[in-house]
Design an enzyme around this catalytic site. Structure first.
Site, PDB file in Angstrom:
ATOM      1  N   CYS A 187       0.111   3.607   2.855  1.00  0.00           N
ATOM      2  CA  CYS A 187       0.701   3.110   4.102  1.00  0.00           C
ATOM      3  C   CYS A 187       2.171   3.496   4.187  1.00  0.00           C
ATOM      4  O   CYS A 187       2.649   3.941   5.236  1.00  0.00           O
ATOM      5  CB  CYS A 187       0.571   1.594   4.193  1.00  0.00           C
ATOM      6  SG  CYS A 187      -1.122   1.002   4.212  1.00  0.00           S
ATOM      7  N   CYS A 201       0.837  -1.207   0.000  1.00  0.00           N
ATOM      8  CA  CYS A 201       0.000   0.000   0.000  1.00  0.00           C
ATOM      9  C   CYS A 201       0.875   1.262   0.000  1.00  0.00           C
ATOM     10  O   CYS A 201       1.612   1.515   0.955  1.00  0.00           O
ATOM     11  CB  CYS A 201      -0.898  -0.033   1.237  1.00  0.00           C
ATOM     12  SG  CYS A 201      -1.736   1.509   1.589  1.00  0.00           S
TER      13      CYS A 201
END
Length: 138
Positions: A47, A44
């Site tokens: 993230c 991600c």
């Protein structure tokens, strides 16, 4: 609860055996503590961008605690759930992710526990350092 290479202390990685079947934290060391958890995955991009501020916030709070600058002295823990992790106990967390964060819609997400129980809210209003610090101090 263990330490891994992506985050260093004071951020801890949680595993399946750190939760009961209802998504409550059951780690004895986390009793009587406020625990903020970042739910994230390595693939991600959001993230990856959020990890720096999360880690910086964790270090900042620990430094405040060390110097007596917070009423939560030694009572705030920063942790993470590595949803795509390959350590034993990480992938199994996906089986109860809906119990840990019922409103989960995507990575990264945050959840707060106090005394082992999930707090019903949406988490910090943003992913940056100030949002995270204000959230755990509030």
């Amino acid at each position: 609860m263990y330490q891994q290479k992506y985050f260093e202390k004071p951020v801890y990685y949680l595993q399946r055996n750190d939760f009961d079947d209802n998504g409550n934290l059951i780690v004895p060391e986390l009793r009587n503590k406020k625990v903020i958890i970042m739910i994230q995955a390595n693939y991600c991009g959001h993230c990856t961008n959020a990890k720096g501020d999360y880690y910086k916030a964790a270090k900042y709070i620990k430094e405040l605690e060390k110097n007596g600058g917070t009423s939560y002295k030694n009572k705030v823990v920063f942790a993470t759930i590595q949803a795509d992790g390959d350590e034993e106990g990480e992938k199994e967390l996906n089986q109860i992710l809906d119990k840990i964060k019922p409103t989960f819609v995507g990575f990264p997400d945050y959840v707060l526990y106090v005394n082992g129980k999930r707090i019903e809210d949406d988490g910090p209003p943003g992913r940056n350092f100030n949002n995270i610090v204000n959230y755990v101090m509030g």
